[in-house]
Write a protein that holds these residues in place. Structure first.
Motif, PDB file in Angstrom:
ATOM      1  N   ASP A 162      -0.714  16.360  -2.606  1.00  0.00           N
ATOM      2  CA  ASP A 162      -0.674  15.558  -1.387  1.00  0.00           C
ATOM      3  C   ASP A 162      -1.047  14.120  -1.740  1.00  0.00           C
ATOM      4  N   GLN A 163      -0.030  13.315  -1.980  1.00  0.00           N
ATOM      5  CA  GLN A 163      -0.242  11.950  -2.436  1.00  0.00           C
ATOM      6  C   GLN A 163      -0.932  11.088  -1.373  1.00  0.00           C
ATOM      7  N   THR A 164      -0.651  11.359  -0.114  1.00  0.00           N
ATOM      8  CA  THR A 164      -1.275  10.604   0.972  1.00  0.00           C
ATOM      9  C   THR A 164      -2.784  10.797   0.967  1.00  0.00           C
ATOM     10  N   ARG A 209      -5.887   8.083   0.371  1.00  0.00           N
ATOM     11  CA  ARG A 209      -6.998   8.008   1.319  1.00  0.00           C
ATOM     12  C   ARG A 209      -8.340   8.165   0.610  1.00  0.00           C
ATOM     13  N   GLU A 232       3.779   7.298  -0.642  1.00  0.00           N
ATOM     14  CA  GLU A 232       2.773   8.107   0.048  1.00  0.00           C
ATOM     15  C   GLU A 232       1.360   7.712  -0.355  1.00  0.00           C
ATOM     16  N   ARG A 233       1.137   7.410  -1.634  1.00  0.00           N
ATOM     17  CA  ARG A 233      -0.193   6.968  -2.061  1.00  0.00           C
ATOM     18  C   ARG A 233      -0.565   5.664  -1.367  1.00  0.00           C
ATOM     19  N   ALA A 278       0.644   4.487   1.470  1.00  0.00           N
ATOM     20  CA  ALA A 278       0.462   4.710   2.902  1.00  0.00           C
ATOM     21  C   ALA A 278      -0.904   5.320   3.186  1.00  0.00           C
ATOM     22  N   GLY A 279      -1.320   6.284   2.366  1.00  0.00           N
ATOM     23  CA  GLY A 279      -2.626   6.894   2.566  1.00  0.00           C
ATOM     24  C   GLY A 279      -3.752   5.899   2.372  1.00  0.00           C
TER      25      GLY A 279
END
Length: 344
Positions: A177-179, A183, A211-212, A214-215
């Motif tokens: 889960d890159q997001t 985070r 995704e990274r 965005a998180g």
């Protein structure tokens, strides 16, 4: 001169073991229902006679090669040829993937063939796979570039992706889960009191990089951290260029979130050479938790992907697909974790 004896036969193995030829075949083919005493007798007879199974002949019957391909595609970087191969063999991430897949495949007697798939090799790779040299494909890339996953699906080649497909492609996949990874990096930097971060992001056309980022952005916004973004790739060279841009364009930055550990290590070198103290002046967080992170001086704080476990799961999904082609596609998501060391 005496003639050299020919290779032992399956009949000789059966005679020495005191079992039928069909029992020997069942043992050699890994049939689980064979009586353990018979299995041991056959194994002993194989060792005593030096019998070597004719894999070529067996493949004519089973239509299996007992080989799978690890196709490594990084088209977004725009590199090809010798430079692409150098990238593959110098990045510890690819070694971790290979080790994780090999651990599972070797236990089943399946060989792994590494197939680089840069832009120049696209047609060659498809031709190689179309000719049936392997039973399936572990496809390693950050997105569906080149349409290779779709082409493999259309060719009915069993395939498992190292990323969640961005389109409705009914193939199995494994991802982290890159997001959440992004985070975790932002939350850690926020706890350290950092408020001006630069993200040295991977190529925007790759889902993992998007995704990274965005998180990280979503968490940073809630923590009051200002975020500047510099796009690059996953190479140390990109990290060096990114570090120089930070010094020139973002001199007050007190935190860096890097695309991976190679980038993070290069950034640290640039900052330290310029007289910045890490982490006192600038905290740096990498991604992957590769050997680079552990061996760097100072050791890198990073977001860990369980790469070996992920690659092993890819191998298991592929073996299942090869054995049972009609089963539905599956996706497996792993959770990244924060590893705190010396840079943040």
């Amino acid at each position: 001169m005496t003639s050299r004896p020919g290779p032992s036969t399956i009949e000789e193995v059966a005679q020495r073991a005191g079992v039928s030829r069909s029992t020997v075949s069942r043992v050699l083919n890994g049939v689980a229902t064979v009586d353990p005493k018979m299995r041991r007798a056959v194994d002993d007879a194989v060792r005593a006679t030096g019998y070597v199974p004719n894999l070529a002949a067996r493949s004519l019957v089973t239509r299996r090669t007992n080989s799978v391909a690890l196709v490594i595609s990084e088209p977004a970087s725009g590199i090809a040829g010798a430079e692409f191969l150098q990238r593959i063999f110098s990045d510890p991430y690819f070694g971790r993937v290979t080790a994780g897949a090999q651990h599972v495949l070797r236990a089943t007697g399946v060989h792994l063939v590494v197939v680089p798939a840069d832009r120049e090799a696209h047609d060659f790779v498809l031709s190689y796979l179309r000719q049936g040299h392997v039973d399936g494909v572990l496809f390693l890339a950050g997105g569906d570039e080149h349409g290779l996953p779709h082409a493999l699906y259309e060719m009915n080649v069993p395939v498992v992706l190292s990323h969640r497909p961005s389109a409705a492609l009914p193939v199995s996949w494994v991802d982290a889960d890159q997001t959440i990874g992004g985070r975790l990096a932002a939350e850690h930097l926020g706890r350290l009191g950092r408020r001006r971060a630069v993200v040295l992001a991977g190529p925007p056309e790759l889902a993992a990089a998007r995704e990274r980022l965005a998180g990280f952005r979503a968490a940073a916004e809630g923590l009051g951290i200002a975020v500047a973004v510099v796009h690059g790739d996953y190479s140390a060279r990109s990290g060096t260029a990114g570090g120089r841009r930070i010094l020139a364009e973002h001199p007050t930055a007190d935190a860096v979130f890097a695309a991976n550990d190679l980038v993070a290590e290069a950034v640290v070198r640039v900052l330290v050479d310029a007289g910045r103290h890490v982490p006192a002046d600038v905290a740096v967080v990498g991604f992957d938790d590769s050997t680079t992170a552990r061996d760097a001086v100072p050791a890198l704080t990073t977001i860990r992907q369980p790469v070996e476990d992920m690659a092993g799961e890819m191998a298991r999904l592929l073996l299942d697909r090869i054995r049972t082609p009609d089963q539905p596609a599956r996706g497996v998501m792993f959770a990244p974790t924060l590893v705190v060391r010396e840079t943040a």
